[in-house]
Design a protein around this motif. Structure first.
Motif: not given
Length: 319
Positions: A113, A128-129, A131-133, A136, A142, A144, A146, A203
């Motif tokens: 992401s 993207k935001k 999907s990241e949440e 989590k 996971y 992520i 960046h 992340t």
């Protein structure tokens, strides 16, 4: 078995290559409409092929059978097909893939992401935001990633320097420091994240080994190609106006990314290099490699090659 989603892209295929070279079992997820030559290349790398589409969750069942880990590089930017959108593909599609991984009892999900807190609001950022949440909250182990701005895209002829024309676009003042990163290095981060304890439920900022500004990048091009570069300045105010006025989702996303570049949103990024050992490509090395590949009489050929593969396939894969 490791499932790679987005396997036909430059980043996805490089991840497949690195995994199979390590002796891992890899399943490459492609679409029915994927280019046959790209699918054939994945087969030659040793990957099993599964045809599925994240917009149709029913097709994800077969893709997930027996999968222990998933790496997703999926994005529709610059590779959009009928029915694709940031909301449906990058957003809903990624969330459907996460759900499929959980149902398959996968133990790991790596999601490529970018830092959505450092970008003006746009459809890709929102997708993207969300999907990241979702990832989590999924209960999966996971990672992520960046990613910073890809050398292949943001130092390429369509978005930055065109050696054949002797021009370079500079967004804003062009003095903020950025960690341009090579696609291959992002792929290595993704592969190492599967087993690296530092990547567990983390992340991770992924940038290159050297911080440079756009202005410094121009000078690097001049030195590498041995000729002056005419700078085309795009003021930050013009980018802001473009971003504010854009109604098309793709136009607004591109304007948002360019505005983020102008503002130096990646300034201060500190990737955990010591926890992910690898030999990385600096933007200086990248430009020199491109210059050597082009040669004195091959600039036009290199321009065409970079314009095609760099933007379309690495698409953040544009980030």
């Amino acid at each position: 078995m490791i499932l790679v989603a987005g396997a036909t892209g430059v980043l996805g295929s490089e991840i497949v290559r690195r995994l199979t070279a390590r002796g891992e079992e890899v399943r490459a997820m492609v679409r029915v409409t994927s280019a046959p030559e790209k699918v054939e290349r994945l087969k030659k790398l040793g990957a099993d092929i599964v045809r599925a589409d994240v917009k149709d969750p029913r097709t994800l069942f077969a893709a997930g059978v027996g999968v222990e880990a998933v790496i997703s590089t999926i994005t529709t930017i610059m590779t959009s097909q009928p029915g694709d959108s940031f909301e449906a593909t990058d957003g809903g599609g990624t969330r459907a893939l996460i759900d499929a991984a959980r149902r398959a009892r996968a133990s790991k999900f790596v999601f490529v992401s970018f830092d959505t807190t450092c970008s003006p609001d746009n459809p890709l950022r929102q997708a993207k935001k969300e999907s990241e949440e979702h990832l989590k909250q999924s209960g999966l182990d996971y990672t992520i990633l960046h990613s910073s701005f890809f050398c292949e895209s943001w130092l390429g002829p369509m978005l930055f320097a065109d050696p054949a024309a002797g021009t370079a676009k500079v967004y804003g003042k062009g003095t903020e420091k950025l960690r341009y990163v090579a696609v291959a290095d992002v792929a290595e981060f993704a592969v190492q994240s599967l087993k690296n304890p530092a990547a567990r439920n983390a992340t991770i900022p992924v940038g290159g080994p050297e911080e440079i500004s756009q202005r410094e990048a121009v000078r690097i091009f001049e030195e590498a190609y041995g000729r002056p570069v005419n700078v085309i300045e795009i003021p930050e105010a013009a980018l802001e106006a473009q971003w504010s006025a854009s109604e098309n989702t793709f136009d607004k996303t591109f304007a948002g990314l360019m505005l983020g570049l102008a503002r130096g949103f990646e300034t201060g990024m500190t990737p955990p290099f010591e926890q992910f050992p690898m030999k990385m490509t600096s933007p200086r090395d990248y430009v020199r490699q491109q210059a050597r590949a082009a040669g004195a009489s091959g600039v036009e050929e290199q321009r065409a090659k970079s314009g095609g593969d760099g933007i379309t396939d690495s698409g953040i894969e544009l980030r």
